[in-house]
Design an enzyme around this catalytic site. Structure first.
Site, PDB file in Angstrom:
ATOM      1  N   ASP A   1       0.838  -1.198   0.000  1.00  0.00           N
ATOM      2  CA  ASP A   1       0.000   0.000   0.000  1.00  0.00           C
ATOM      3  C   ASP A   1       0.881   1.258   0.000  1.00  0.00           C
ATOM      4  OD1 ASP A   1      -2.217   1.653   0.029  1.00  0.00           O
ATOM      5  OD2 ASP A   1      -2.540   1.494   2.193  1.00  0.00           O
TER       6      ASP A   1
ATOM      7  N   GLN B   1      -3.407  -5.360   5.858  1.00  0.00           N
ATOM      8  CA  GLN B   1      -3.167  -4.325   6.886  1.00  0.00           C
ATOM      9  C   GLN B   1      -4.041  -4.636   8.099  1.00  0.00           C
ATOM     10  OE1 GLN B   1      -4.005  -1.352   3.852  1.00  0.00           O
ATOM     11  NE2 GLN B   1      -2.107  -0.260   4.336  1.00  0.00           N
TER      12      GLN B   1
ATOM     13  N   ASP C   1      -0.763   8.790  10.245  1.00  0.00           N
ATOM     14  CA  ASP C   1      -1.606   8.237   9.194  1.00  0.00           C
ATOM     15  C   ASP C   1      -2.923   7.716   9.780  1.00  0.00           C
ATOM     16  OD1 ASP C   1      -1.807   7.289   6.381  1.00  0.00           O
ATOM     17  OD2 ASP C   1      -1.963   5.339   7.366  1.00  0.00           O
TER      18      ASP C   1
ATOM     19  N   GLU D   1      -3.685  12.993   9.793  1.00  0.00           N
ATOM     20  CA  GLU D   1      -4.204  12.790   8.434  1.00  0.00           C
ATOM     21  C   GLU D   1      -5.639  12.278   8.532  1.00  0.00           C
ATOM     22  OE1 GLU D   1      -4.865  10.241   4.726  1.00  0.00           O
ATOM     23  OE2 GLU D   1      -4.363   9.401   6.675  1.00  0.00           O
TER      24      GLU D   1
ATOM     25  N   HIS E   1      -0.821  11.817  -2.841  1.00  0.00           N
ATOM     26  CA  HIS E   1      -0.725  10.453  -3.374  1.00  0.00           C
ATOM     27  C   HIS E   1      -2.069   9.732  -3.354  1.00  0.00           C
ATOM     28  CE1 HIS E   1      -0.691   9.880   0.908  1.00  0.00           C
ATOM     29  NE2 HIS E   1      -0.918   8.599   0.733  1.00  0.00           N
ATOM     30  N   ASP E   2      -3.030  10.273  -2.596  1.00  0.00           N
ATOM     31  CA  ASP E   2      -4.328   9.606  -2.473  1.00  0.00           C
ATOM     32  C   ASP E   2      -5.328  10.151  -3.491  1.00  0.00           C
ATOM     33  OD1 ASP E   2      -3.779   7.680  -0.554  1.00  0.00           O
ATOM     34  OD2 ASP E   2      -4.064   9.083   1.102  1.00  0.00           O
TER      35      ASP E   2
ATOM     36  N   ARG F   1      -4.726   4.581  -7.701  1.00  0.00           N
ATOM     37  CA  ARG F   1      -4.033   5.771  -7.192  1.00  0.00           C
ATOM     38  C   ARG F   1      -2.606   5.841  -7.744  1.00  0.00           C
ATOM     39  NH1 ARG F   1      -4.787   5.101  -0.874  1.00  0.00           N
ATOM     40  NH2 ARG F   1      -4.319   2.980  -1.510  1.00  0.00           N
TER      41      ARG F   1
HETATM   42  C1  GLC Z   1      -3.765   6.894   4.488  1.00  0.00           C
HETATM   43  C2  GLC Z   1      -2.766   6.957   3.359  1.00  0.00           C
HETATM   44  C3  GLC Z   1      -3.218   6.041   2.267  1.00  0.00           C
HETATM   45  C4  GLC Z   1      -3.302   4.639   2.803  1.00  0.00           C
HETATM   46  C5  GLC Z   1      -4.170   4.585   4.064  1.00  0.00           C
HETATM   47  C6  GLC Z   1      -3.989   3.296   4.783  1.00  0.00           C
HETATM   48  O1  GLC Z   1      -4.996   7.363   4.140  1.00  0.00           O
HETATM   49  O2  GLC Z   1      -2.640   8.279   2.903  1.00  0.00           O
HETATM   50  O3  GLC Z   1      -2.373   6.101   1.147  1.00  0.00           O
HETATM   51  O4  GLC Z   1      -3.830   3.791   1.835  1.00  0.00           O
HETATM   52  O5  GLC Z   1      -3.831   5.597   4.985  1.00  0.00           O
HETATM   53  O6  GLC Z   1      -2.762   3.274   5.463  1.00  0.00           O
END
Ligand code: GLC
Length: 650
Positions: A141, A252, A284, A326, A395-396, A520
């Site tokens: 990821d 994850q 994050d 974030e 990046h998202d 993405r």
């Molecule tokens: C955050 C990151 C993203 C990732 C997600 C899970 O939103 O910016 O890229 O997929 O977390 O870690």
């Protein structure tokens, strides 16, 4: 917790002195600790007070703080003191950031040093290096599935190279941002491996269940984050015959913060990053760190308590590191990550202005500012002393998560409006020059987000394919207007690498099975340094975008009225196509005026007379032109997608 019997500071001092931390040698640390210990204790108690052995684990937390403080490098201690003197150093108009993948930008960490001149040329002095810690190839990821929080992945280099880069950056006056992936680990992390082998201690680091009974209860109210590639919120693990919570991808595993050992271990990782010399830590996905059945398991009060606790701990142990939460959530929820009530401005120092980012795209597609203005009553609540990360792309994906009522207030139907935006950015709409793609479409809810690079969404890819010079120029104009809007609105502007040169979508990810399921990657370019050289060829697309971006950055650095002092107001919408804001500070004013329409727009001069003293003339920093403020029935004429950065002069 019966540590209540003893005042918290005396409890802490006892533990610390038993473990060799003397007050004399660490007086500044002890001073900070004495100021914060009651708050730390209360916050810890709120979450973990009723867990077995709470007093002992609280003692260990204090030891973690002292240990991290004692390991802090002299250079960092000096830097902390300098930051302390400047106050809110991160509100400065002189900071301009860029987010990048080390491998896609420079190959490896060791090559980054030779690229520092490139950032200096552009004016970027703050780097967000996308996740660098060990993460299994193909199940990574983009590095957000970490299998070892302390080991830099061999693909990028070593920890020593990272520290060396940080030192070179700091010598040049640059700042570093890294991520802590707080919500989850990779299924290959040693905790997960032990859990798979059946170790109950580590199974308790995650949300693991023998059957679907509890998972079903969670699933009933939790939304899906990646419904296409990773539906549901749980994954069956055959090795241990259990279900584990996996909110993001199935590789994850969500960490269980009800377990105080998880919190302490992750806090140690946070302090470890602080001691690598991180200036801003990007936390994050903090909205997800607390789960509860019957809720969406996002933005829960306990998540905020944990963030406040982290903030307090960092301020005591490694005070120079600021925190970015974030939280890409609903507008009214994002604002809470700055803290509320007694903790106002005492949670995250930064949050992404994801609402404004998405609304900029909304304005670009619709040519109207109404929905954006309807969201401001939430966005403007940001407390003094905190700041936004402002951006056009990262990046998202671009989420369209602002509220329906904001769209309704603009007289539009939310379903139809979102449908329009999706069609616009995927190029289906007949008037759209965009080439983007839908990300994570959920047929059950109709939700979808948008992938695509800044340039491709602004029409550059199509214009180049069509070899249409007029459209190329128009898309460059849009790119620069979007950047100008995000550079001057207030907050730390974060460019996404490649956007400074107009990189269009990269479709090579489709050939990589570790990436092809996630579009993405289309907007995460691999930098071609030959292309980047074209920034020096006058008249090339790269030259125009790079030079424009460079100029905007240098203007921002000169105009300290744009430092983030909660000094933004919107000028009343005399023309629905024109977004206009005023920044005021220390007797200075700056108007940012943006025409989001594909047509010429006319703005009554009266717009500049509503706030006194009324200026006579305006100088536009972007073009260098001067304008006399005319009569109320006369107009400032704005070409399609043009903008002005006006300072009043007399
Ligand atoms: C955050 C990151 C993203 C990732 C997600 C899970 O939103 O910016 O890229 O997929 O977390 O870690």
């Amino acid at each position: 917790m019966n540590m209540m019997d003893q005042p918290a500071y005396s409890f802490a001092v006892d533990i610390l002195s038993k473990n060799g931390f003397s007050q004399k040698e660490n007086s500044t640390f002890f001073f900070r600790l004495s100021n914060s210990i009651d708050t730390i204790k209360d916050l810890y108690n709120e979450i973990y007070g009723r867990t077995p052995g709470a007093q002992q684990s609280f003692g260990q937390l204090i030891l973690s703080l002292a240990k991290a403080n004692s390991e802090r490098g002299k250079d960092l201690i000096k830097r902390d003191a300098e930051k302390g003197k400047t106050g809110d150093w991160f509100l400065s108009n002189e900071l301009v950031g860029m987010s990048l993948y080390v491998d896609r930008f420079a190959g490896q960490l060791k090559n980054m040093k030779s690229k520092l001149g490139y950032f200096e040329e552009l004016g970027v002095n703050f780097l967000h290096l996308m996740p660098l810690f060990e993460s299994p190839e193909g199940e990574s990821d983009g590095g957000y599935a970490v299998s070892n929080f302390r080991k830099v992945d061999e693909r990028y280099g070593t920890l020593e190279e990272l520290v060396a880069l940080r030192k070179s950056m700091q010598k040049k006056g640059m700042y570093l941002m890294l991520d802590i992936v707080l919500n989850h680990t990779s299924h290959r992390h040693e905790w997960a491996e032990k859990a798979k082998k059946g170790d109950p201690e580590f199974q308790n680091y995650f949300y693991m269940y023998d059957d679907r009974w509890i998972p079903n209860q969670y699933d009933a109210s939790m939304p899906e984050i990646f419904p296409e590639s990773s539906p549901g919120n749980f994954t069956f693990i055959p090795e241990c015959n259990k279900w584990v919570m996996t909110v993001f991808h199935n590789y994850q595993w969500d960490l269980n913060y009800m377990n105080p050992n998880v919190f302490r271990a992750m806090l140690d990782n946070i302090l470890f990053y602080a001691n690598l010399g991180v200036d801003v830590l990007r936390i994050d996905a903090p909205a997800f760190i607390w789960k509860q059945t019957g809720t969406s398991s996002q933005n829960l009060p306990q998540a905020h308590t944990l963030l406040r606790l982290i903030k307090q701990c960092v301020s005591v142990a490694t005070p120079g590191m600021a925190l970015l939460g974030e939280a890409i959530v609903a507008p009214k929820e994002i604002i809470n990550y700055f803290g509320t009530g007694d903790f106002l401005a005492k949670e995250c120092d930064f949050a992404y202005n994801a609402t404004q980012m998405a609304l900029q795209w909304d304005m670009l597609a619709s040519g109207e500012t109404k929905v954006m203005l309807a969201a401001q009553h939430e966005i403007l609540k940001k407390p003094e002393g905190t700041s936004w990360i402002t951006y056009t792309r990262c990046h998202d994906d671009i989420g369209l998560g602002y509220d329906d009522y904001m769209i309704e207030q603009a007289g539009k139907n939310p379903y139809e409006h979102r449908q329009f935006l999706k069609n616009y950015f995927t190029g289906i709409h007949p008037h759209s020059p965009s080439i983007g793609a839908l990300f994570s479409s959920n047929p059950k809810t109709g939700d979808a987000r948008i992938s695509g690079s800044l340039a491709s969404l602004c029409g550059l890819e199509k214009a180049i394919n069509d070899q249409n010079e007029f459209s190329i120029q128009r898309s460059i104009q849009k790119i620069l207007m979007m950047q100008a809007h995000s550079f001057f609105i207030g907050g730390l502007p974060m460019l996404f690498y490649g956007d400074e040169l107009g990189y269009t979508n990269d479709y090579s990810y489709l050939d990589d099975p570790g990436k092809s399921y996630d579009n993405r990657w289309m907007h995460r370019p691999i930098i071609d340094w030959k292309k980047n050289e074209k920034r020096k060829d006058k008249g090339s697309v790269e030259y125009e975008i790079f030079e424009g971006t460079r100029k905007l950055i240098s203007l921002r650095k000169k105009l300290n009225v744009v430092a983030d002092h909660k000094n933004l107001s919107w000028i009343p919408p005399h023309n629905i196509h024109v977004a206009g804001f005023l920044r005021q500070f220390g007797g200075k004013k700056l108007y940012g005026i943006f025409n989001f329409s594909a047509e010429t727009s006319f703005l009554t001069w009266f717009a500049f007379k509503e706030i006194r003293p009324v200026p006579e003339k305006l100088v536009d920093h972007w073009s260098g032109q001067e304008f006399e403020i005319g009569m109320d029935h006369e107009y400032l004429i704005m070409e399609p997608y043009s903008f002005y950065l006006f300072e009043p002069i007399s």
